[in-house]
Design a protein around this motif. Sequence first.
Motif, short mmCIF file in Angstrom:
data_model
loop_
_atom_site.label_atom_id
_atom_site.label_comp_id
_atom_site.label_asym_id
_atom_site.label_seq_id
_atom_site.Cartn_x
_atom_site.Cartn_y
_atom_site.Cartn_z
N ILE A 185 41.04 36.95 46.73
CA ILE A 185 41.75 37.65 45.77
C ILE A 185 41.55 38.89 45.93
CG2 ILE A 185 41.84 37.26 43.09
CD1 ILE A 185 42.70 34.03 44.78
N GLY A 186 42.93 40.31 45.61
CA GLY A 186 42.34 41.17 45.48
C GLY A 186 43.38 41.69 43.94
N GLY A 187 42.94 43.79 43.92
CA GLY A 187 43.02 44.04 42.55
C GLY A 187 42.74 43.98 41.90
N LEU A 188 41.31 43.17 41.51
CA LEU A 188 40.41 42.94 40.54
C LEU A 188 39.83 44.36 40.52
CD1 LEU A 188 38.74 40.00 42.17
CD2 LEU A 188 40.51 39.70 40.61
N VAL A 196 37.66 38.09 35.47
CA VAL A 196 36.35 37.59 35.06
C VAL A 196 37.30 36.37 35.67
CG1 VAL A 196 34.61 36.65 33.31
CG2 VAL A 196 34.87 38.85 33.63
N ASP A 197 38.00 35.32 35.29
CA ASP A 197 38.72 34.52 35.59
C ASP A 197 38.62 34.59 36.78
OD1 ASP A 197 38.95 33.76 32.47
OD2 ASP A 197 41.06 34.14 33.40
N ALA A 198 38.83 35.05 37.68
CA ALA A 198 38.80 34.76 39.15
C ALA A 198 37.45 34.39 39.84
CB ALA A 198 39.45 35.83 40.05
N ILE A 199 35.86 35.20 38.87
CA ILE A 199 34.57 35.34 39.30
C ILE A 199 34.10 34.07 39.05
CG2 ILE A 199 32.60 35.92 38.39
CD1 ILE A 199 33.62 38.63 38.83
N MET A 200 34.44 33.86 37.38
CA MET A 200 34.07 31.98 37.38
C MET A 200 34.57 30.96 37.33
SD MET A 200 31.88 33.72 36.33
CE MET A 200 30.64 32.64 35.53
N LYS A 201 36.07 30.54 37.62
CA LYS A 201 37.12 29.56 38.24
C LYS A 201 37.16 29.49 39.37
CE LYS A 201 39.44 30.22 33.58
NZ LYS A 201 40.59 30.36 33.34
N LEU A 202 37.11 30.34 40.16
CA LEU A 202 36.98 30.19 41.49
C LEU A 202 35.75 30.24 42.52
CD1 LEU A 202 40.16 32.53 43.01
CD2 LEU A 202 39.99 30.07 42.31
N PRO A 212 38.62 50.77 43.07
CA PRO A 212 37.83 51.49 42.84
C PRO A 212 38.31 51.90 40.91
CG PRO A 212 39.05 52.59 43.80
CD PRO A 212 39.41 51.19 44.14
N TYR A 213 39.22 51.40 40.09
CA TYR A 213 39.14 51.67 39.32
C TYR A 213 39.12 51.09 38.61
CZ TYR A 213 42.30 54.59 42.46
OH TYR A 213 43.23 55.26 43.01
N GLY A 214 39.59 51.04 36.67
CA GLY A 214 38.73 50.17 35.87
C GLY A 214 37.53 51.35 35.11
N SER A 215 37.15 50.76 33.94
CA SER A 215 35.73 51.29 33.37
C SER A 215 35.05 51.30 33.57
CB SER A 215 36.45 50.71 31.21
OG SER A 215 36.28 49.47 31.84
N ASP A 216 34.72 50.05 34.59
CA ASP A 216 33.88 49.75 35.21
C ASP A 216 33.35 48.82 36.37
OD1 ASP A 216 30.70 49.50 35.05
OD2 ASP A 216 29.90 48.96 33.35
N PRO A 217 33.88 48.80 37.26
CA PRO A 217 33.87 47.94 37.91
C PRO A 217 32.63 47.87 38.72
CG PRO A 217 34.40 50.66 39.22
CD PRO A 217 34.47 50.99 37.43
N LEU A 220 31.50 44.81 37.06
CA LEU A 220 32.25 43.42 37.62
C LEU A 220 32.36 42.94 38.95
CD1 LEU A 220 35.67 44.75 36.00
CD2 LEU A 220 33.92 42.59 35.31
N ALA A 221 31.98 44.27 40.50
CA ALA A 221 31.31 43.65 41.58
C ALA A 221 29.80 42.89 41.41
CB ALA A 221 31.49 44.59 41.90
N GLU A 222 29.43 43.41 40.62
CA GLU A 222 27.62 43.50 40.53
C GLU A 222 27.88 41.33 39.72
OE1 GLU A 222 25.36 44.78 37.93
OE2 GLU A 222 25.23 47.25 38.77
N ARG A 223 28.60 40.94 38.71
CA ARG A 223 29.22 39.94 38.44
C ARG A 223 29.56 38.61 39.34
NH1 ARG A 223 31.34 38.11 32.70
NH2 ARG A 223 31.05 35.95 32.61
N ALA A 224 30.45 39.51 39.76
CA ALA A 224 30.64 38.63 41.52
C ALA A 224 29.87 38.35 42.72
CB ALA A 224 31.73 39.39 42.14
N ARG A 225 29.07 39.14 42.78
CA ARG A 225 28.28 39.01 43.38
C ARG A 225 26.72 37.96 43.29
NH1 ARG A 225 25.03 42.56 45.36
NH2 ARG A 225 25.14 41.17 48.02
N THR A 226 27.10 38.27 41.94
CA THR A 226 26.00 37.07 40.99
C THR A 226 26.35 35.78 41.13
OG1 THR A 226 24.60 38.83 39.45
CG2 THR A 226 24.77 36.61 38.81
#
Length: 403
Positions: A185-188, A196-202, A212-217, A220-226
């Motif tokens: 799943i790209g473009g996150l 967050v939907d992709a992280i939590m629902k898949l 590399p963009y967004g206010s705080d990538p 969000l990356a840390e949350r995905a790895r968690t």
Amino acid sequence: MTETADELSAPLGQTEKRRRRRIRLPITVLQALAIILGLFLVVFVGFALFSDNPLGGEPVARVAINEGVKPDDKAAVKPEAKSNANADHGAAAAKQEGGERKTVTIIDGSSGARQEVAIGAGGETAEPGSAAAASQMPGVDPRLLEKSRYGMIPVMADGVKPFTAYAADADRAKAARMPAIAIVIGGLGVGAAKTVDAIMKLPPAVTLAFTPYGSDPTKLAERARTQRHEILLQVPMEPYDYPDNDPGPQTLLSTLGPDQNIDRLFWHMSRLQGYVGIGNFMGARFVATEAAMQPIVNEAAKRGLALFDDGAAPRSVAASLATGRAMPFAKGDVAIDAVPTPVEIDSALAKLESLAKERGVAVGTASALPVSIDRIGTWIKGLDRKGILLVPLTTAMLKSKSN
């Protein structure tokens, strides 16, 4: 009588009047109030626009660290203030280890997962982008980082590669025996809600690719790895219709020299940590230009990273360059939501199944559109009875290499 006669005989307009003149203000009271309110609004808007506070409006918790806590003291130090109840993460407790290292227990508001995050001496958090900040990220190995002028970037150390260290758990022996499918799943990173939907629902076996963009990538990356997802870094690269179609700041360009593109690559690499490899974000022209692509592939291979090609550019040289460096590689086979409707997504997933059964492994790519997340999530639940295994991208890369 004389005074009366004088007044009657005096020229018009020159009569001396003894009564006091009325004082008139230049503006009314209502006008004065309007001016005051206008000035207040200008000051408020100016503060909102130019105040250097990127976390304005975010929930904040202050935690007091008791310097006198002994190693054997089991009492938790309570936070001074509670964070907003709607925050995704709340500080639950702080503790001091060995009288030196201090940590804060962070509780994920969605899953209840707990993690220990170190903070600097004296209760100070480490500077973003520094080695200390990177070492505080859950699961990030500080040995696999080196400092660049933009911040910390991945590196191979002591024979350990980021590809190996950050790969998601998988039953590779089982994957070797049956058809396997990887979903990316790209473009996150841009758009916290869909990320967050992709992280939590898949499920964790789905690989997530962050721009590399967004206010705080990083957050969000840390949350995905968690949540046990493995992650990729998508590097913006030049498309054929650039600059009309511009991927974003620091895009890698075929017209730039190798040193300039490597410098831009380092900027992208420093934006988040803990990824297994890099992939293209757009970039049909760049990935088809060998002279431009070669230095990027060499740099990624040298740093122990994998390479992922989303498959959108038919003339891409990524596969041949990766093979030349013997680095882990995969290419997207099916763009699952190229037509983002339930019927077309289901059709693309069926095609992905056929490819996996035919070749042993297949890779699908998708964005984090709600319809995509919904259809992919439903489809995954039925894979077991079809005799197909969902695997992380790293497992698909290793299986492809062994075939």
